[in-house]
Write a protein that holds these residues in place. Structure first.
Motif, PDB file in Angstrom:
ATOM      1  N   GLU A   1       9.073   9.048   2.822  1.00 27.32           N
ATOM      2  CA  GLU A   1       7.780   9.456   3.744  1.00 27.32           C
ATOM      3  C   GLU A   1       8.091  10.633   4.620  1.00 27.32           C
ATOM      4  O   GLU A   1       9.209  10.827   5.035  1.00 27.32           O
ATOM      5  CB  GLU A   1       7.545   8.170   4.222  1.00 27.32           C
ATOM      6  CG  GLU A   1       6.950   6.980   3.517  1.00 27.32           C
ATOM      7  CD  GLU A   1       6.509   5.939   4.400  1.00 27.32           C
ATOM      8  OE1 GLU A   1       5.920   5.983   5.228  1.00 27.32           O
ATOM      9  OE2 GLU A   1       6.612   4.728   3.809  1.00 27.32           O
TER      10      GLU A   1
ATOM     11  N   PRO B   1       1.146   5.438   0.343  1.00 30.00           N
ATOM     12  CA  PRO B   1       0.337   6.433   1.164  1.00 30.00           C
ATOM     13  C   PRO B   1      -0.730   7.298   0.677  1.00 30.00           C
ATOM     14  O   PRO B   1      -1.402   7.557   1.100  1.00 30.00           O
ATOM     15  CB  PRO B   1       1.618   7.532   1.565  1.00 30.00           C
ATOM     16  CG  PRO B   1       2.986   6.595   1.306  1.00 30.00           C
ATOM     17  CD  PRO B   1       2.692   5.664   0.371  1.00 30.00           C
ATOM     18  N   ALA B   2      -0.597   7.176  -0.695  1.00 29.15           N
ATOM     19  CA  ALA B   2      -1.704   7.894  -1.434  1.00 29.15           C
ATOM     20  C   ALA B   2      -1.792   7.582  -2.915  1.00 29.15           C
ATOM     21  O   ALA B   2      -0.765   6.952  -3.255  1.00 29.15           O
ATOM     22  CB  ALA B   2      -1.367   9.491  -1.227  1.00 29.15           C
TER      23      ALA B   2
ATOM     24  N   ASN C   1       5.274  13.748   1.990  1.00 26.91           N
ATOM     25  CA  ASN C   1       5.760  12.520   1.204  1.00 26.91           C
ATOM     26  C   ASN C   1       6.018  13.032  -0.283  1.00 26.91           C
ATOM     27  O   ASN C   1       5.269  14.048  -0.733  1.00 26.91           O
ATOM     28  CB  ASN C   1       4.425  11.826   1.146  1.00 26.91           C
ATOM     29  CG  ASN C   1       4.213  11.025   2.569  1.00 26.91           C
ATOM     30  OD1 ASN C   1       5.175  10.559   3.219  1.00 26.91           O
ATOM     31  ND2 ASN C   1       2.750  10.788   2.837  1.00 26.91           N
TER      32      ASN C   1
ATOM     33  N   ASP D   1       6.546   0.510  10.357  1.00 27.84           N
ATOM     34  CA  ASP D   1       7.053   0.906   9.012  1.00 27.84           C
ATOM     35  C   ASP D   1       8.083   0.018   8.145  1.00 27.84           C
ATOM     36  O   ASP D   1       8.744   0.438   7.407  1.00 27.84           O
ATOM     37  CB  ASP D   1       7.828   2.104   9.295  1.00 27.84           C
ATOM     38  CG  ASP D   1       8.106   3.302   8.171  1.00 27.84           C
ATOM     39  OD1 ASP D   1       6.927   3.393   7.474  1.00 27.84           O
ATOM     40  OD2 ASP D   1       9.239   3.794   8.201  1.00 27.84           O
TER      41      ASP D   1
ATOM     42  N   ASP E   1       3.974   0.725   5.350  1.00 29.37           N
ATOM     43  CA  ASP E   1       3.167   0.723   6.808  1.00 29.37           C
ATOM     44  C   ASP E   1       2.088   0.311   6.790  1.00 29.37           C
ATOM     45  O   ASP E   1       1.208   0.392   8.075  1.00 29.37           O
ATOM     46  CB  ASP E   1       3.380   2.146   7.251  1.00 29.37           C
ATOM     47  CG  ASP E   1       2.567   3.130   6.261  1.00 29.37           C
ATOM     48  OD1 ASP E   1       1.916   2.846   5.593  1.00 29.37           O
ATOM     49  OD2 ASP E   1       2.772   4.459   6.367  1.00 29.37           O
TER      50      ASP E   1
ATOM     51  N   TYR F   1       6.907  11.532  -3.810  1.00 33.04           N
ATOM     52  CA  TYR F   1       6.518  10.160  -4.666  1.00 33.04           C
ATOM     53  C   TYR F   1       7.399  10.359  -5.786  1.00 33.04           C
ATOM     54  O   TYR F   1       7.918  11.342  -6.479  1.00 33.04           O
ATOM     55  CB  TYR F   1       5.334  10.031  -5.252  1.00 33.04           C
ATOM     56  CG  TYR F   1       5.065   8.957  -6.188  1.00 33.04           C
ATOM     57  CD1 TYR F   1       4.768   7.631  -5.894  1.00 33.04           C
ATOM     58  CD2 TYR F   1       5.007   9.274  -7.407  1.00 33.04           C
ATOM     59  CE1 TYR F   1       4.674   6.822  -6.709  1.00 33.04           C
ATOM     60  CE2 TYR F   1       4.781   8.434  -8.549  1.00 33.04           C
ATOM     61  CZ  TYR F   1       4.567   6.989  -8.152  1.00 33.04           C
ATOM     62  OH  TYR F   1       4.457   6.104  -9.154  1.00 33.04           O
TER      63      TYR F   1
ATOM     64  N   VAL G   1       8.530   6.065  -2.179  1.00 34.84           N
ATOM     65  CA  VAL G   1       7.932   7.427  -1.479  1.00 34.84           C
ATOM     66  C   VAL G   1       8.873   7.605  -0.439  1.00 34.84           C
ATOM     67  O   VAL G   1       9.055   6.918   0.547  1.00 34.84           O
ATOM     68  CB  VAL G   1       6.509   7.217  -0.974  1.00 34.84           C
ATOM     69  CG1 VAL G   1       6.025   8.304  -0.035  1.00 34.84           C
ATOM     70  CG2 VAL G   1       5.523   6.909  -2.185  1.00 34.84           C
TER      71      VAL G   1
ATOM     72  N   THR H   1       6.968  12.349  11.103  1.00 39.37           N
ATOM     73  CA  THR H   1       5.740  12.730  11.886  1.00 39.37           C
ATOM     74  C   THR H   1       6.235  12.538  13.243  1.00 39.37           C
ATOM     75  O   THR H   1       7.310  12.071  13.655  1.00 39.37           O
ATOM     76  CB  THR H   1       4.661  11.725  11.498  1.00 39.37           C
ATOM     77  OG1 THR H   1       4.906  10.538  11.903  1.00 39.37           O
ATOM     78  CG2 THR H   1       4.209  12.023  10.055  1.00 39.37           C
TER      79      THR H   1
ATOM     80  N   LYS I   1       0.799  -1.259   0.003  1.00 42.42           N
ATOM     81  CA  LYS I   1       0.025   0.069   0.001  1.00 42.42           C
ATOM     82  C   LYS I   1       0.837   1.212  -0.054  1.00 42.42           C
ATOM     83  O   LYS I   1       1.691   1.365   0.882  1.00 42.42           O
ATOM     84  CB  LYS I   1      -0.926  -0.089   1.092  1.00 42.42           C
ATOM     85  CG  LYS I   1      -2.067   1.105   1.128  1.00 42.42           C
ATOM     86  CD  LYS I   1      -3.112   0.748   2.386  1.00 42.42           C
ATOM     87  CE  LYS I   1      -4.285   1.822   2.110  1.00 42.42           C
ATOM     88  NZ  LYS I   1      -5.291   1.621   3.275  1.00 42.42           N
TER      89      LYS I   1
END
Length: 376
Positions: free
Chosen positions: A218, A155-156, A193, A284, A257, A195, A216, A221, A153
């Motif tokens: 990342e 992140p977007a 992020n 992660d 993640d 890409y 990505v 955070t 997956k």
């Protein structure tokens, strides 16, 4: 919300005024259907649902696209596209007038250069997608056959401030690359992020193939002070036989993640064994591989689709090793009433097994849907 509505009305007014010009087109898709599901998340929650579903056969959208020919092989193009939910009329992404795509493109004999908000290369939608030919279901008919169930997956699926380049085709080969600088106001900063994708496609005779690398960088955070860069490499394609088309997708990924497998969100919320929910949310380091096999074949004026997918993933990052195995099976049928209207139906299931130490969870879901898509 008021600003967004005014923006969309302005777009539609502009599109209507320009409709007489061949270079500007207002287009869209609207999709509605019914769906039934039986879901067991493995953590004690069981649901049986019958509901209206929207965007199951194709994502709802409305947009404007156009081009201007500058001569000598040069053109200017643009795409402004927004998603919406047909059952409520709400925008797909609140606050964004063009959530699906907003790009300005320069086309030349040396290729196409685009800038703006764009889909990642590793999907089946958008102007520069590269994975629309590896699975007959693409990103699914509702919850069925979606390649993202087994893919590592990202992140977007779309990024802002992106630059994309696609080369001219040469003997069936074509290169595409994309880089996103990150969120508005956080361009090229560690708190956003970023890409990067680079892929090659080849088309020749009955075959279409693709090899795609994505990474990505990342965002840093409060939960992840030293995030690892997620990356994946995908290879696949399709081969057209006289009676059917066969599809194949293979992928390896690292430092993910999250997964798209059945009830993975419930796993994050509940934890498993000695692994707590808080640890899951900081995860992660998922590493794994997946495969999708599929086919499509003409039947009674329409098309039958079938696909199976499987994923194996693991991580040693937590206090105990976590293993995940999952997959899907789906069978569907699409029938075109006309050039612009299509009936679809599909049935299938998805399941997973999450294991840590001597504890395991086995979520599963069964789905069926019937719907109608209209293109305009």
């Amino acid at each position: 919300m008021k600003k967004l509505t005014l923006a969309l009305l302005s777009v539609l007014a502009f599109g209507s005024a320009a409709a007489a010009q061949d270079s500007v087109t207002v287009y869209g898709r609207i999709d509605l259907g019914v769906g039934i599901s039986r879901i067991n998340d493995g953590f004690g929650s069981k649901e049986n649902n019958a509901q209206m579903v929207t965007g199951a056969g194709t994502s709802n959208r409305i947009g404007i696209k156009g081009e201007e020919d500058l001569g000598s092989g040069y053109k200017i193009k643009f795409v402004l596209e927004n998603g919406f939910d047909a059952d409520t009329g709400a925008e797909a992404t609140e606050g964004l007038a063009f959530s699906r795509e907003a790009t300005l493109q320069i086309v030349s004999p040396f290729g196409t250069l685009a800038a703006g908000r764009s889909s990642i290369l590793g999907t089946d939608g958008g102007s520069f997608n590269m994975l629309g030919n590896v699975n007959p279901f693409g990103t699914g008919i509702w919850e069925l056959g979606n390649q993202n169930i087994v893919y590592g997956k990202m992140p977007a699926s779309r990024f802002d401030n992106a630059f994309t380049y696609r080369s001219p085709e040469y003997r069936g080969l074509q290169l595409t690359t994309e880089y996103s600088m990150g969120e508005e106001g956080k361009e090229n900063r560690s708190t956003s992020n970023h890409y990067f994708g680079l892929g090659v496609t080849w088309k020749g005779g009955p075959a279409e193939t693709v090899v795609l690398f994505e990474r990505v960088n990342e965002a840093l955070t409060t939960e992840k002070r030293s995030p690892k860069d997620m990356w994946r490499i995908t290879a696949g394609g399709n081969w057209k036989f006289s009676a059917a088309t066969a599809y194949l997708s293979l992928q390896y990924f690292k430092n993910a993640d999250a997964l798209g497998t059945a009830s993975y969100s419930a796993l994050k919320d509940n934890g498993i064994g000695s692994i707590t929910s808080a640890q899951m949310k900081k995860l992660d380091g998922l590493e794994g591989e997946n495969i999708i096999l599929g086919f499509s074949t003409p039947v009674m004026g329409g098309k039958v689709l079938g696909a199976v997918g499987y994923i194996h993933a693991k991580t040693d990052e937590l206090s105990k090793k976590l293993k995940a195995d999952g997959g899907f099976i789906a069978l569907g049928y699409q029938y075109p009433f006309s050039r612009t209207t299509r009936l679809y139906s599909a049935i299938g299931a998805s399941a997973a097994k999450y294991k840590s130490g001597d504890q395991s969870v086995k979520p599963r879901g069964f789905y069926g849907t019937l719907g109608l898509s209209h293109y305009f």
